[in-house]
Design an enzyme around this catalytic site. Sequence first.
Site, PDB file in Angstrom:
ATOM      1  N   GLU A  69      49.705  43.636  31.320  1.00  0.00           N
ATOM      2  CA  GLU A  69      50.504  42.547  31.890  1.00  0.00           C
ATOM      3  C   GLU A  69      51.834  42.414  31.164  1.00  0.00           C
ATOM      4  O   GLU A  69      52.867  42.150  31.785  1.00  0.00           O
ATOM      5  CB  GLU A  69      49.727  41.229  31.810  1.00  0.00           C
ATOM      6  CG  GLU A  69      48.469  41.176  32.656  1.00  0.00           C
ATOM      7  CD  GLU A  69      48.743  41.091  34.145  1.00  0.00           C
ATOM      8  OE1 GLU A  69      49.922  41.035  34.537  1.00  0.00           O
ATOM      9  OE2 GLU A  69      47.767  41.075  34.926  1.00  0.00           O
ATOM     10  N   ASP A 216      44.470  50.128  41.446  1.00  0.00           N
ATOM     11  CA  ASP A 216      45.600  50.099  42.371  1.00  0.00           C
ATOM     12  C   ASP A 216      46.899  50.727  41.854  1.00  0.00           C
ATOM     13  O   ASP A 216      47.399  51.711  42.392  1.00  0.00           O
ATOM     14  CB  ASP A 216      45.873  48.660  42.843  1.00  0.00           C
ATOM     15  CG  ASP A 216      45.910  47.647  41.695  1.00  0.00           C
ATOM     16  OD1 ASP A 216      45.755  48.042  40.533  1.00  0.00           O
ATOM     17  OD2 ASP A 216      46.115  46.449  41.974  1.00  0.00           O
ATOM     18  N   GLU A 310      40.909  36.182  48.144  1.00  0.00           N
ATOM     19  CA  GLU A 310      40.871  37.119  47.017  1.00  0.00           C
ATOM     20  C   GLU A 310      39.918  38.270  47.294  1.00  0.00           C
ATOM     21  O   GLU A 310      40.118  39.378  46.819  1.00  0.00           O
ATOM     22  CB  GLU A 310      40.482  36.370  45.742  1.00  0.00           C
ATOM     23  CG  GLU A 310      40.699  37.140  44.475  1.00  0.00           C
ATOM     24  CD  GLU A 310      42.175  37.305  44.082  1.00  0.00           C
ATOM     25  OE1 GLU A 310      42.445  37.536  42.911  1.00  0.00           O
ATOM     26  OE2 GLU A 310      43.058  37.225  44.972  1.00  0.00           O
ATOM     27  N   GLU A 328      51.259  41.192  47.450  1.00  0.00           N
ATOM     28  CA  GLU A 328      51.099  42.584  47.884  1.00  0.00           C
ATOM     29  C   GLU A 328      51.253  42.759  49.389  1.00  0.00           C
ATOM     30  O   GLU A 328      51.818  43.753  49.851  1.00  0.00           O
ATOM     31  CB  GLU A 328      49.745  43.126  47.423  1.00  0.00           C
ATOM     32  CG  GLU A 328      49.646  43.449  45.953  1.00  0.00           C
ATOM     33  CD  GLU A 328      49.489  42.216  45.076  1.00  0.00           C
ATOM     34  OE1 GLU A 328      49.672  42.310  43.850  1.00  0.00           O
ATOM     35  OE2 GLU A 328      49.173  41.129  45.629  1.00  0.00           O
ATOM     36  N   THR A 414      55.708  47.924  39.817  1.00  0.00           N
ATOM     37  CA  THR A 414      54.608  47.217  40.476  1.00  0.00           C
ATOM     38  C   THR A 414      54.819  45.710  40.459  1.00  0.00           C
ATOM     39  O   THR A 414      54.188  44.989  41.215  1.00  0.00           O
ATOM     40  CB  THR A 414      53.263  47.583  39.813  1.00  0.00           C
ATOM     41  OG1 THR A 414      52.192  47.164  40.651  1.00  0.00           O
ATOM     42  CG2 THR A 414      53.133  46.946  38.429  1.00  0.00           C
TER      43      THR A 414
END
EC number: 3.2.1.113
Length: 774
Positions: A69, A216, A310, A328, A414
């Site tokens: 992160e 992902d 979710e 996304e 991303t």
Amino acid sequence: EHFRAVYEHAYPADELMPLTCRGRVRGQEPSRALTQWVVLNKTKEFEDAVRKVLRDVNLDNDVVVSVFETNIRVLGGLLGGHSLAIMLKEKGEYMQWYNDELLQMAKQLGYKLLPAFNTTSGLPYPRINLKFGIRKPEARTGTETDTCTACAGTLILEFAALSRFTGATIFEEYARKALDFLWEKRQRSSNLVGVTINIHTGDWVRKDSGVGAGIDSYYEYLLKAYVLLGDDSFLERFNTHYDAIMRYISQPPLLLDVHIHKPMLNARTWMDALLAFFPGLQVLKGDIRPAIETHEMLYQVIKKHNFLPEAFTTDFRVHWAQHPLRPEFAESTYFLYKATGDPYYLEVGKTLIENLNKYARVPCGFAAMKDVRTGSHEDRMDSFFLAEMFKYLYLLFADKEDIIFDIEDYIFTTEAHLLPLWLSTTNQSISKKNTTSEYTELDDSNFDWTCPNTQILFPNDPLYAQSIREPLKNVVDKSCPRGIIRVEESFRSGAKPPLRARDFMATNPEHLEILKKMGVSLIHLKDGRVQLVQHAIQAASSIDAEDGLRFMQEMIELSSQQQKEQQLPPRAVQIVSHPFFGRVVLTAGPAQFGLDLSKHKETRGFVASSKPYNGCSELTNPEAVMGKIALIQRGQCMFAEKARNIQNAGAIGGIVIDDNEGSSSDTAPLFQMAGDGKDTDDIKIPMLFLFSKEGSIILDAIREYEEVEVLLSDKAKDRGLTGILLYFTSWDSGEMRESEPSDIDYYYHPAYGRPHLLIYWRSLEGELSFSHYL
């Protein structure tokens, strides 16, 4: 407006808490949405934000952070800010004072992250202390053994950019080593990777594989590393994985997790929201048809639930009800519009914006949804909402002249930070070792596309995308049909596929024979139920034993799913008066008795506490609860008894508040109030249950405002107008006339010299406005 709200209410904290208008501190880190100002053509605001970061941010803090992160949000934010700062400086109007200060901060942060890579595998530890590193007592981290594939495989863009900007090659080398190790550890027969890996041994800890959470951005960064760095080995690896994804995981329009060693077997019956990025990645590859199909399926789910839950099942029911405002789907919408030019995707974007404004907008920003079924909120607005959601939605609708630089000269990380493509030719001192082709025979068709070209993809056929979408329009409402049973790879031609739990019938002799072959015994219990037990040693072969294990796992999941279906869905308590005016929606547990809010109109009324508060005897204050919604404390008697007592006192509804202090719907499963074993048809009012944390919100509001009005419903209602007052002026009358409908009053007002019509209304935010008509 919302960037200013962050500065006004949260700065210098890391994130805004939009319900309480306060900042949430996760560690003193830089602004994570610097690049947003430039994309929005707010260069003055960008310049001010950079100055604030340089003035106020300290990276040398005793705080344990996620390496993944921190890389994508903080390091990526600094590098994206630096990229646009030097672009603005070159243009000559703004940032003339800038001298790579953000880049120096990025370099400082990069060195603070490097100790995480001190493993034999080269995979980084998942967490690190910014001040003390790892594996020291004061660091409080470094004992971990596992990390996710995305956590270790989503570093190359930021680390390579840092190396290319600064000339310090160590960052790109470490990120490449981690990617090389993941590639080496892929499952060779399927070319898939698992979700979780041991950072010391390289053993797969979780062996399921998909394109959503945990994996992902590993796939995303392989393709984007090729685009940014021009290294063919990254494209070869991506295409190898992509071929496996389309062979095993893609079941159009679904994307379902599979086992890496037995990829013809689905690993679960639900999908997570993070896979919504994948259609956008398919656009970047140029594989448009499946991108359109999956995107359309996701859009239909959004239209059903207002937001993408979710997690949701293969028949599109809610699996996990939260929605933390993930961007996304907006990202994929933007890329599909860029590739197709189809105005349909502008309509999709419009729907996203309308839903955000209608259901998520709160006093200081936008609040994450705690439950998409009820519309309840969490006091949370993650940094990715500003960094990504706003950016992609703005770019979706922006004309070329609205953006002061050419977006095509940059690649999105991303986290939607921008890195310039000219980095591919800068400081190329990294030794490249192609470790791909020696393992894999690649199908040349995998290399057909690198970037989409609308002239080739849609030759003279503007209806191409529509023709793909049309069959999927009703897929959610009709519920996805059962997928084709996937044949086990090891079966020879003509052999039957393994028995699936959903098809099993205890009365079918053939099914019983298959069970026996798989080592599964069927036991008839005295109460008429059937119990299944597997003994792998009794199976006819190891393959049959594996099929038996899968069958038992499917049975357990099927049984759990059926039990969930018998439960009532959550309900909503919406505070429509002071201090929230409909903005706060509390997730409430339903009752198995009383008025069913899913079948009847919602109940609206002011709240009043019952006396006694437990509601276990005849109320001593019936005049206080008459015509109101009674508040009762849990405990000391049955829920149905409480309901009867408040109903007899004239209450129009009841809210039971948990007596377990500190309980919350955030951490506890949904609670469902049962009857008392007797006939409860006499209970006609709605009854809902709130945990302590949610109940205290109502109790606190009562203490401050006394009169608090709530709405009991199966789902949060639109926050429209609270009421409209119509004032008519006339020559000779000052009387008030009764109105229809009842919440609109008509007044004659003699203050003006000739007839006027004044329309006053008060919004849920408490603002009074009026319009004046002759």
